[in-house]
Design an enzyme around this catalytic site. Structure first.
Site, PDB file in Angstrom:
ATOM      1  N   ALA A 110     198.009 -55.961   1.884  1.00 29.80           N
ATOM      2  CA  ALA A 110     197.152 -56.249   0.728  1.00 29.80           C
ATOM      3  C   ALA A 110     197.643 -57.464  -0.044  1.00 29.80           C
ATOM      4  O   ALA A 110     197.110 -57.804  -1.089  1.00 29.80           O
ATOM      5  CB  ALA A 110     197.084 -55.023  -0.190  1.00 29.80           C
ATOM      6  N   GLY A 111     198.683 -58.112   0.461  1.00 30.73           N
ATOM      7  CA  GLY A 111     199.181 -59.316  -0.220  1.00 30.73           C
ATOM      8  C   GLY A 111     199.989 -58.992  -1.466  1.00 30.73           C
ATOM      9  O   GLY A 111     200.137 -59.818  -2.356  1.00 30.73           O
TER      10      GLY A 111
ATOM     11  N   TYR B  34     199.412 -68.824   8.441  1.00 28.84           N
ATOM     12  CA  TYR B  34     200.398 -69.135   7.396  1.00 28.84           C
ATOM     13  C   TYR B  34     201.371 -70.208   7.894  1.00 28.84           C
ATOM     14  O   TYR B  34     201.637 -71.196   7.215  1.00 28.84           O
ATOM     15  CB  TYR B  34     201.152 -67.853   7.014  1.00 28.84           C
ATOM     16  CG  TYR B  34     202.145 -68.022   5.881  1.00 28.84           C
ATOM     17  CD1 TYR B  34     201.778 -67.797   4.565  1.00 28.84           C
ATOM     18  CD2 TYR B  34     203.458 -68.413   6.139  1.00 28.84           C
ATOM     19  CE1 TYR B  34     202.682 -67.953   3.535  1.00 28.84           C
ATOM     20  CE2 TYR B  34     204.368 -68.572   5.119  1.00 28.84           C
ATOM     21  CZ  TYR B  34     203.980 -68.318   3.813  1.00 28.84           C
ATOM     22  OH  TYR B  34     204.885 -68.478   2.796  1.00 28.84           O
TER      23      TYR B  34
ATOM     24  N   ASP C  12     208.571 -63.929  -3.012  1.00 31.27           N
ATOM     25  CA  ASP C  12     208.373 -62.474  -3.041  1.00 31.27           C
ATOM     26  C   ASP C  12     209.700 -61.725  -3.150  1.00 31.27           C
ATOM     27  O   ASP C  12     209.843 -60.776  -3.924  1.00 31.27           O
ATOM     28  CB  ASP C  12     207.626 -62.016  -1.777  1.00 31.27           C
ATOM     29  CG  ASP C  12     206.261 -62.669  -1.666  1.00 31.27           C
ATOM     30  OD1 ASP C  12     205.826 -63.297  -2.636  1.00 31.27           O
ATOM     31  OD2 ASP C  12     205.636 -62.543  -0.594  1.00 31.27           O
TER      32      ASP C  12
ATOM     33  N   GLU D 186     200.533 -70.784  -5.883  1.00 24.40           N
ATOM     34  CA  GLU D 186     200.338 -70.180  -4.560  1.00 24.40           C
ATOM     35  C   GLU D 186     200.558 -71.212  -3.465  1.00 24.40           C
ATOM     36  O   GLU D 186     200.031 -72.332  -3.554  1.00 24.40           O
ATOM     37  CB  GLU D 186     198.917 -69.619  -4.485  1.00 24.40           C
ATOM     38  CG  GLU D 186     198.771 -68.386  -3.646  1.00 24.40           C
ATOM     39  CD  GLU D 186     199.490 -67.179  -4.236  1.00 24.40           C
ATOM     40  OE1 GLU D 186     200.670 -66.954  -3.881  1.00 24.40           O
ATOM     41  OE2 GLU D 186     198.882 -66.462  -5.051  1.00 24.40           O
ATOM     42  N   HIS D 187     201.331 -70.829  -2.474  1.00 23.37           N
ATOM     43  CA  HIS D 187     201.717 -71.712  -1.368  1.00 23.37           C
ATOM     44  C   HIS D 187     202.499 -72.924  -1.884  1.00 23.37           C
ATOM     45  O   HIS D 187     202.434 -74.008  -1.308  1.00 23.37           O
ATOM     46  CB  HIS D 187     200.488 -72.134  -0.541  1.00 23.37           C
ATOM     47  CG  HIS D 187     199.933 -70.982   0.255  1.00 23.37           C
ATOM     48  ND1 HIS D 187     200.465 -70.596   1.467  1.00 23.37           N
ATOM     49  CD2 HIS D 187     198.938 -70.107  -0.017  1.00 23.37           C
ATOM     50  CE1 HIS D 187     199.791 -69.544   1.914  1.00 23.37           C
ATOM     51  NE2 HIS D 187     198.878 -69.224   1.029  1.00 23.37           N
TER      52      HIS D 187
ATOM     53  N   SER E 277     203.164 -57.864  -1.239  1.00 20.82           N
ATOM     54  CA  SER E 277     204.572 -58.004  -0.864  1.00 20.82           C
ATOM     55  C   SER E 277     205.263 -56.720  -0.461  1.00 20.82           C
ATOM     56  O   SER E 277     206.418 -56.482  -0.817  1.00 20.82           O
ATOM     57  CB  SER E 277     205.356 -58.585  -2.038  1.00 20.82           C
ATOM     58  OG  SER E 277     205.462 -59.916  -1.904  1.00 20.82           O
TER      59      SER E 277
HETATM   60  C1  GAF Z   1     203.351 -64.984   0.947  1.00 24.84           C
HETATM   61  C2  GAF Z   1     204.754 -65.505   1.195  1.00 24.84           C
HETATM   62  F1  GAF Z   1     205.583 -64.470   1.521  1.00 24.84           F
HETATM   63  C3  GAF Z   1     205.305 -66.222  -0.043  1.00 24.84           C
HETATM   64  O1  GAF Z   1     206.543 -66.795   0.258  1.00 24.84           O
HETATM   65  C4  GAF Z   1     204.320 -67.285  -0.531  1.00 24.84           C
HETATM   66  O2  GAF Z   1     204.355 -68.421   0.286  1.00 24.84           O
HETATM   67  C5  GAF Z   1     202.902 -66.719  -0.623  1.00 24.84           C
HETATM   68  O3  GAF Z   1     202.501 -66.074   0.577  1.00 24.84           O
HETATM   69  C6  GAF Z   1     201.889 -67.795  -0.933  1.00 24.84           C
HETATM   70  O4  GAF Z   1     202.120 -68.301  -2.208  1.00 24.84           O
HETATM   71  O5  GAF Z   1     203.362 -63.999  -0.024  1.00 24.84           O
END
Ligand code: GAF
Length: 389
Positions: A125-126, A223, A174, A36-37, A128
């Site tokens: 909701a994360g 972000y 994503d 993640e990130h 995508s």
């Molecule tokens: C979001 C972003 F769209 C992805 O690119 C990614 O950075 C994610 O956050 C964090 O892992 O979904």
């Protein structure tokens, strides 16, 4: 089967609205199992496409208009392909517009079109929903042009649309998994080389995705701020070693060596990314070997790091993660996606999944007073044109 039925439904709605039958394209949302990130730090990620998708129906027009409509989202939008807005207008159709705009900038001749969007991915909701809308729109718009783009190229252009048009500096994860996901598999991606491999999900395992109902919004500052903090870290490490181009190039040893040389916040951000990359490599190995205890341990470490070092979790996500502990069939869980709200993903043995869903919802409701939504998912295929004949 589900996507065929939803595709047919989208076709019927399209005919009702525009009077003709469309071509239909589908692109899925995703859960990220770990990594993640890390994508915008040239690192590793391991998401999977899931069974929620966005569907776009499209038919050509004889003029240069782009008409965009949805039964679920508000507004009827009409644009002229020769004078598209240059930046987002602040509506859901920005993701479609951004893709159209980038396609044209890259020299593709787009035809006027009617588009109908049917979205089933929960928004904010994360999971995508934005990437799925971009990818399904890109496939739809391309189908009316003379250009054929391989799916990895579609993913890149969708990411560019989100960066340059919408203004969210997201990485490639994503869009890539929405394009390339494979049923029954997690998708391990090296975000620098864009090499990937499919990692089989052990038989009988389900994803239980728990929506805290706290909405996140990537276009807002936090972000982008995290990205700037990572860039500051890269600039510092590059002074000590000019070969460093991204946090991907920083070793754990180097990180520890400079623990006192960086501002505390920047060191925390770097520390998360460098160790998360290692955890993602380890998790891919463990999942391949079917070692779910190790995968679960790594997922928990990932969550703790996102909470304490990267600081993108929130009280509700932490409660939801803790609520999974000790439930029968639970193998591992963490927050998934950008954070600041959204969902947790849990790996749960299939025979326990329904009970798990009920119990975690109850625990969360008691702790927060919020009724969560809980989705049982499996890994599904990436984007496709639907053949409804
Ligand atoms: C979001 C972003 F769209 C992805 O690119 C990614 O950075 C994610 O956050 C964090 O892992 O979904």
């Amino acid at each position: 089967m589900h996507s065929r039925i939803t595709g047919m439904f989208t076709g019927v709605m399209f005919k009702k609205r525009f009077g003709s039958l469309p071509r239909i394209f589908r692109a899925p949302g995703r859960v990220n199992l770990i990594g993640e990130h890390t994508d915008y730090n040239d690192g590793y990620v391991m998401p999977a496409a899931v069974g929620f998708s966005t569907y776009v129906g499209i038919s050509p027009r004889s003029d240069r208009k782009l008409i965009i409509h949805s039964e679920e989202f508000p507004g009827n939008f009409e644009f002229d392909l020769d004078s598209l807005p240059e930046k987002r207008i602040g509506a859901w159709c920005d993701y479609v517009l951004g893709v159209a705009s980038v396609l044209q900038q890259q020299g593709n001749k787009l035809a006027g079109a009617n588009l109908l969007v049917h979205g089933e991915i929960p928004i904010g909701a994360g999971l995508s929903s934005s990437a799925a809308l971009e990818v399904s729109s890109a496939l739809a718009l391309l189908s009316l042009s003379e250009t054929h783009l391989p799916l990895p190229e579609v993913a890149k252009l969708c990411r560019l649309a989100e960066n340059s048009f919408v203004g969210a500096r997201v990485g490639i994860m994503d869009q890539f998994v929405s394009c390339m996901g494979k049923a029954g598999h997690a998708f391990f991606l090296d975000c620098r080389s864009l090499e990937f491999k499919f990692v089989p999900i052990p038989a009988g395992l389900q994803f239980v995705v728990c929506n805290t109902m706290v909405k996140h919004d990537l276009a807002t500052g936090a972000y982008n701020t995290r990205r700037e903090e990572c860039e500051e870290g890269v600039r510092a490490f590059a002074k000590w070693d000019p070969a460093i181009r991204a946090l991907r190039d920083v070793s754990i040893q180097m990180l520890d060596q400079h623990a006192n040389d960086l501002p505390a916040t920047i060191w925390k951000r770097c520390s998360h990314v460098v160790r998360e990359n290692q955890r993602t490599l380890d998790a891919a190995r463990a999942l391949t070997a079917g070692d779910l205890t190790e995968v679960g341990k790594l997922m928990r470490e990932s969550h703790n790091s996102l909470r304490d070092l990267y600081e993108v979790s929130c009280r509700e996500l932490d409660i939801m993660v803790d609520a999974a502990d000790s439930l029968p069939g639970f193998c591992g869980g963490r927050m998934t996606g950008g954070g600041f709200g959204g969902c947790t993903v849990n790996l749960v043995r299939g025979e326990n999944a329904e009970d798990f869903a009920k119990q975690i919802a109850e625990r969360y409701r008691q702790a927060t007073g919020i009724q969560p939504q809980v989705y049982l998912c499996t890994a599904e295929d990436g984007a496709q044109a639907l053949d409804l004949s």
